[in-house]
Design an enzyme around this catalytic site. Structure first.
Site, mmCIF file in Angstrom:
data_model
loop_
_atom_site.group_PDB
_atom_site.id
_atom_site.type_symbol
_atom_site.label_atom_id
_atom_site.label_comp_id
_atom_site.label_asym_id
_atom_site.label_seq_id
_atom_site.Cartn_x
_atom_site.Cartn_y
_atom_site.Cartn_z
ATOM 1 N N GLU A 55 -0.269 -9.760 -0.886
ATOM 2 C CA GLU A 55 -1.433 -9.805 -0.315
ATOM 3 C C GLU A 55 -2.616 -9.229 -2.239
ATOM 4 O O GLU A 55 -3.282 -10.655 -2.666
ATOM 5 C CB GLU A 55 -2.366 -8.712 -0.233
ATOM 6 C CG GLU A 55 -2.046 -8.645 1.547
ATOM 7 C CD GLU A 55 -2.480 -7.386 3.097
ATOM 8 O OE1 GLU A 55 -1.767 -6.480 2.133
ATOM 9 O OE2 GLU A 55 -3.298 -7.618 3.414
ATOM 10 N N ALA B 137 0.546 -1.599 0.157
ATOM 11 C CA ALA B 137 -0.073 -0.157 0.143
ATOM 12 C C ALA B 137 1.244 0.785 0.142
ATOM 13 O O ALA B 137 1.849 1.303 0.188
ATOM 14 C CB ALA B 137 -0.569 -0.159 0.470
HETATM 15 N N1 CAA Z 1 4.753 3.310 -0.155
HETATM 16 C C1 CAA Z 1 5.567 4.215 -0.648
HETATM 17 N N2 CAA Z 1 6.016 4.325 -1.433
HETATM 18 C C2 CAA Z 1 6.979 3.069 -0.597
HETATM 19 C C3 CAA Z 1 6.950 2.706 -0.576
HETATM 20 C C4 CAA Z 1 5.073 2.273 0.037
HETATM 21 N N3 CAA Z 1 4.887 1.127 0.898
HETATM 22 N N4 CAA Z 1 7.773 1.390 -0.363
HETATM 23 C C5 CAA Z 1 8.932 2.244 -1.594
HETATM 24 N N5 CAA Z 1 8.255 3.080 -1.521
HETATM 25 C C6 CAA Z 1 8.855 4.500 -1.837
HETATM 26 C C7 CAA Z 1 10.148 5.049 -0.804
HETATM 27 O O1 CAA Z 1 9.627 5.700 -0.370
HETATM 28 C C8 CAA Z 1 11.728 5.210 -2.175
HETATM 29 O O2 CAA Z 1 10.920 7.044 -2.358
HETATM 30 P P1 CAA Z 1 11.923 8.451 -1.950
HETATM 31 O O3 CAA Z 1 12.716 7.780 -3.379
HETATM 32 O O4 CAA Z 1 10.529 9.240 -3.184
HETATM 33 O O5 CAA Z 1 11.995 8.747 -1.259
HETATM 34 C C9 CAA Z 1 11.167 4.726 -3.127
HETATM 35 O O6 CAA Z 1 9.910 4.055 -3.282
HETATM 36 C C10 CAA Z 1 12.496 3.723 -3.127
HETATM 37 O O7 CAA Z 1 12.130 3.117 -1.739
HETATM 38 P P2 CAA Z 1 13.523 2.736 -1.115
HETATM 39 O O8 CAA Z 1 14.354 4.107 -1.081
HETATM 40 O O9 CAA Z 1 13.202 2.605 0.410
HETATM 41 O O10 CAA Z 1 14.339 1.804 -1.634
HETATM 42 P P3 CAA Z 1 15.117 -0.004 -1.029
HETATM 43 O O11 CAA Z 1 14.983 -0.161 -2.268
HETATM 44 O O12 CAA Z 1 16.197 0.711 0.086
HETATM 45 O O13 CAA Z 1 13.985 -1.365 -0.347
HETATM 46 C C11 CAA Z 1 12.367 -1.948 -0.057
HETATM 47 C C12 CAA Z 1 12.899 -1.441 -0.504
HETATM 48 C C13 CAA Z 1 12.495 -2.957 1.357
HETATM 49 C C14 CAA Z 1 11.202 -2.676 -0.672
HETATM 50 C C15 CAA Z 1 11.223 -0.080 0.961
HETATM 51 O O14 CAA Z 1 11.004 -0.121 0.106
HETATM 52 C C16 CAA Z 1 10.473 -0.949 2.444
HETATM 53 O O15 CAA Z 1 10.550 -1.383 3.388
HETATM 54 N N6 CAA Z 1 9.540 -0.307 1.403
HETATM 55 C C17 CAA Z 1 7.810 -0.212 2.103
HETATM 56 C C18 CAA Z 1 7.579 -2.068 2.479
HETATM 57 C C19 CAA Z 1 6.279 -1.412 2.971
HETATM 58 O O16 CAA Z 1 6.151 -1.352 4.609
HETATM 59 N N7 CAA Z 1 4.778 -2.448 2.921
HETATM 60 C C20 CAA Z 1 3.640 -2.212 3.937
HETATM 61 C C21 CAA Z 1 3.025 -1.399 3.557
HETATM 62 S S1 CAA Z 1 1.322 -1.472 4.433
HETATM 63 C C22 CAA Z 1 1.005 -2.124 3.914
HETATM 64 O O17 CAA Z 1 0.391 -2.714 2.183
HETATM 65 C C23 CAA Z 1 -0.692 -2.468 4.158
HETATM 66 C C24 CAA Z 1 -2.215 -3.540 3.702
HETATM 67 O O18 CAA Z 1 -2.059 -4.591 4.087
HETATM 68 C C25 CAA Z 1 -2.375 -3.103 2.297
#
Ligand code: CAA
Length: 258
Positions: A112, A66
């Protein structure tokens, strides 16, 4: 062909392909993106020239879940009244087979979304996880429910409570993923599978999908009854007559989808 901003759509000989295309946000599933996915799924589902649908991302990420930025100002009352994420359930109404071709991260809502598809094919480097706990949240689109039904309590608890990621091979061993391929082959193999499914009778494929899905909703007794009724009803189709005649005549059946 379409005016989508967050996804790409194309068709590959009877297979509709939806590519999540917000690479800068790691294909985070914003509301806009999900509405586009729903719209594309519905269009392919309604298109009689399409027999199966594949959803994919890119080689680095299927989807990071998300859109966390979109959730920044969420409150309980706002998300409750608008039923935030409610529209994510529309994929469950799609009648044709939907295959997830997963490379890279499938996290949170990305995992999901993959689990909402009928079959998951994954690349060797794919990583699955429900990391919501690290955000002070829990999965909100079936992560605690679909995952538990597939992998059982202990593994689901480990994934959801620790937020750790798991490899494609682990996911395959658990039955979450159906097959693992080299990264460059996942999409091709998924489209090939879609084409194989699209080569069968559409009403019969639909009945098979509906019946397998009933296993998630019904008791074993009711599920078997449901299956048997559908099985019996299929004798009324021209395609089931054709299937049996073609077998007797030792030739390939010609499906007319009726
Ligand atoms: N939402 C919005 N933006 C996101 C995102 C997300 N879920 N995941 C990554 N991004 C964005 C980052 O903010 C970043 O943007 P900027 O360049 O503007 O800063 C860009 O994508 C690149 O991400 P990273 O710099 O973090 O990339 P990385 O290679 O260092 O790490 C990753 C990759 C491990 C996937 C890391 O991005 C991460 O942990 N993302 C979040 C994953 C997460 O927590 N997902 C769950 C979301 S909640 C949910 O899904 C609820 C549900 O059940 C419906």
């Amino acid at each position: 062909v379409s005016n989508y901003e967050n996804i790409l759509t194309e068709s590959h000989d009877k297979v509709g392909l939806i590519t999540l295309n917000r690479p800068k946000a790691l294909n985070a599933l914003s509301s806009d993106l999900f509405h586009e996915v729903n719209d594309a799924l519905k269009k392919f589902d309604d298109d009689s020239s399409i027999g199966a649908i594949v959803i994919t991302g890119n080689e680095r990420v299927f989807s990071a879940g998300a859109d966390i930025k979109e959730m920044a100002d969420k409150t309980f009352s706002k998300s409750y009244v608008t039923n935030f994420l409610g529209h994510w359930g529309e994929i469950n109404n799609i009648k044709k087979p939907v295959i997830a071709a997963v490379n890279g991260f499938a996290l949170g809502g990305g995992c999901e979304l993959a689990m909402s598809c009928d079959i998951i094919y994954a690349g060797e480097t794919a990583k699955f996880g429900q990391p919501e706990i690290k955000l002070g949240l829990i999965p909100g689109a079936g992560g605690t429910q679909r995952l538990t039904r597939v992998v059982g309590k202990s593994k689901a608890m480990e994934m959801v409570l620790s937020g750790r990621t798991f490899t494609a091979l682990e996911a395959e061993q658990w039955g979450l993923v159906s097959k693992v391929f080299p990264v460059g082959e996942v999409l091709e193999k998924s489209i090939e599978l879609g084409q194989e499914l699209a080569g069968f009778s559409q009403p019969v494929i639909q009945a098979a999908k509906e019946s397998v899905n009933a296993a998630y909703e019904l008791s074993l007794r009711e599920g078997c009854r449901f299956e048997r009724r559908i099985f019996q009803a299929l004798f009324s189709l021209n395609d089931s007559k054709e299937g049996r005649i073609a077998f007797e005549q030792k030739r390939e059946p010609k499906w007319t989808h009726d």
